[in-house]
Design an enzyme around this catalytic site. Structure first.
Site, PDB file in Angstrom:
ATOM      1  N   GLY A  51      -1.129   8.473  15.431  1.00  0.00           N
ATOM      2  CA  GLY A  51       0.217   8.274  14.446  1.00  0.00           C
ATOM      3  C   GLY A  51       0.650   9.849  14.169  1.00  0.00           C
ATOM      4  N   ASN A  52       1.476   9.878  13.109  1.00  0.00           N
ATOM      5  CA  ASN A  52       2.082  11.069  12.867  1.00  0.00           C
ATOM      6  C   ASN A  52       1.973  11.068  11.310  1.00  0.00           C
ATOM      7  OD1 ASN A  52       4.926  10.330  12.401  1.00  0.00           O
ATOM      8  ND2 ASN A  52       4.598   9.697  14.269  1.00  0.00           N
ATOM      9  N   ARG A  53       2.794  12.339  10.869  1.00  0.00           N
ATOM     10  CA  ARG A  53       2.629  12.252   9.121  1.00  0.00           C
ATOM     11  C   ARG A  53       4.227  11.974   8.612  1.00  0.00           C
ATOM     12  NH1 ARG A  53      -1.529  15.522   7.320  1.00  0.00           N
ATOM     13  NH2 ARG A  53      -2.500  16.890   9.065  1.00  0.00           N
TER      14      ARG A  53
END
Ligand code: CTP
Length: 414
Positions: free
Chosen positions: A216-218
């Site tokens: 995922g990412n932030r």
């Protein structure tokens, strides 16, 4: 109460006189942020707290923030007939947080403090942001009072779900200050997107490795949410495709419908489903470029050979939406960029604008400021040929307004 109509677009250029009523809820401190953001948007803010609100936040905080003296009763400065003056002069009254008690007083026209007296005098639009325990919010008395206020034209910002006072949680939380501010600014704005539908993706995709882990990412989804609110406050119907957006950040607005998408493939499916007939498609979601080729059915265990995770490329959703125009919508992309020794932020932005083929690409310069909360950041809006169409430094909600303005003017060919 609330009989004056929203002002025309041109009127919004000058500062408006906004009265912020604050009542005695645990969220009273958030009204200070609302005040600061409205002042940052260039408006003159007056704060009228109730006596209980001052048990939560000190008088000097409100006075220093707004630059105006703070009074709570009509007897504090009787010669000035403060409630009449403040109420008559106001362009907008925002009550945040609004307790069940104050809501009941507003519904019945009780004027036993400066705030409720001001509300009775005011002819400007009124917004209330209720905040209270779930049981108080759900009580038929509160719901009847809310319905009465809505019938009179008061805008009610629905409370959100989450942590309340003490250990309790449920529906009853004050919406985020940014949402309140956007709703407030929306009431001072012309409904120039009435009849249009915008599809906006927000957040970040999560690509599952096993039932509990993901790539995922932030990305939080804040900017997409700010855009959704900015469009809705100008009258657009918004389909917000939320990719793993936290409950507390989600907007609550009658014109916004939230759709869920977890992975890039789910996001693509939703965008393609919602695109036909929309006027604008805005991709702010951070899409994972790759996903694990397969998700294991059970949790990957340690103590065995470290797993090799084979990745396959995800579709470029924005590029696809820009290439096949059968949907008929205006296509907008987003790129968070940093410069390096090989090129500036703008060089990378221009290359991406051309590669994606979107009508507009919003380039957000990251890394120059922290970029969190309401800290100012800079955006440059490029068209498909790499031409700069707008540039702006400001808070996320201000930037959202600039993006919606730019889409509006480029679509109209201005
Ligand atoms: N985007 C998309 N599908 C992808 C990747 C990105 O629709 N698979 C969209 C994003 O929503 C955003 C724009 O493309 O509107 C730019 O995203 P970004 O991650 O900056 O671009 P990438 O194409 O992934 O390029 P890179 O990560 O190499 O900079």
């Amino acid at each position: 109460m609330s009989t004056r109509t929203a002002r025309a677009h041109g009127d919004t250029a000058g500062p408006s006189r906004i009265v912020i009523g604050v009542t005695g809820g645990i969220a009273a401190y958030k009204s200070a942020i609302v005040a600061r953001l409205l002042m940052k948007a260039g408006h003159d803010v007056r704060i009228v707290p109730t006596a209980s609100a001052l048990k939560m936040v000190g008088e000097s905080t409100f006075a220093a923030l707004s630059g105006h003296p703070i009074h709570t009763t009509v007897w504090d400065d009787p010669e000035a007939v403060e409630h009449v003056r403040v109420g008559v002069e106001a362009d907008l009254l925002v009550i945040a947080p609004a307790t069940a008690n104050t809501i009941a007083k507003l519904a019945y026209g009780i004027a036993d403090n400066l705030l409720t007296a001001t509300a009775l005098v005011a002819t400007c639009p009124i917004i209330i942001a209720p905040a209270m325990h779930t049981q108080m919010w759900n009580h038929p008395a509160t719901q009847a009072n809310i319905a009465t206020l809505q019938e009179r034209g008061v805008t009610v910002l629905e409370p959100t779900e989450g942590r309340l006072t003490g250990a309790d949680s449920g529906v009853g939380r004050l919406p985020e200050p940014e949402h309140i501010v956007q709703a407030a600014l929306g009431l001072l704005t012309e409904q120039d997107l009435d009849g249009q539908r915008y599809v906006i993706s927000a957040g970040g995709t999560r690509e599952p490795i096993d039932p509990v882990r993901f790539l995922g990412n932030r990305s939080t989804g804040r900017f997409g949410v700010a855009l959704a609110l900015a469009a809705a406050h100008r009258g657009a119907v918004v389909d917000l495709v939320a990719c793993n957006v936290d409950e507390a950040l989600r907007p609550h607005h009658p014109l916004i419908t939230i759709h869920e998408a977890g992975t890039a493939l789910e996001l693509q499916e939703k965008m393609l489903e919602l695109a036909p007939g929309a006027q604008a498609l805005i991709m702010t979601a951070a899409v994972a470029d790759f996903r694990p080729a397969k998700m294991t059915g059970s949790k990957v265990k340690k103590g065995r050979k470290a797993p090799d995770v084979e990745l396959v490329e995800n579709p470029d959703i924005l590029k696809g939406l820009a290439a096949d125009r059968s949907h008929g919508a205006f296509v907008v992309g987003f790129a968070a960029e940093t410069g390096d020794e090989q090129g500036t932020v703008l060089d990378y932005g221009r290359a991406k604008a051309q590669a994606k083929g979107a009508d507009l690409l919003i380039v957000n310069r990251v890394g120059e400021t922290a970029g969190f909360g309401d800290v100012d950041t800079t955006i440059t809006i490029l068209d498909s040929s790499g031409e700069i169409r707008a540039e702006h430094t400001g808070t996320k909600s201000q930037m959202a307004g600039v993006v919606i303005d730019t889409i509006f003017s480029v679509r109209k060919g201005v």
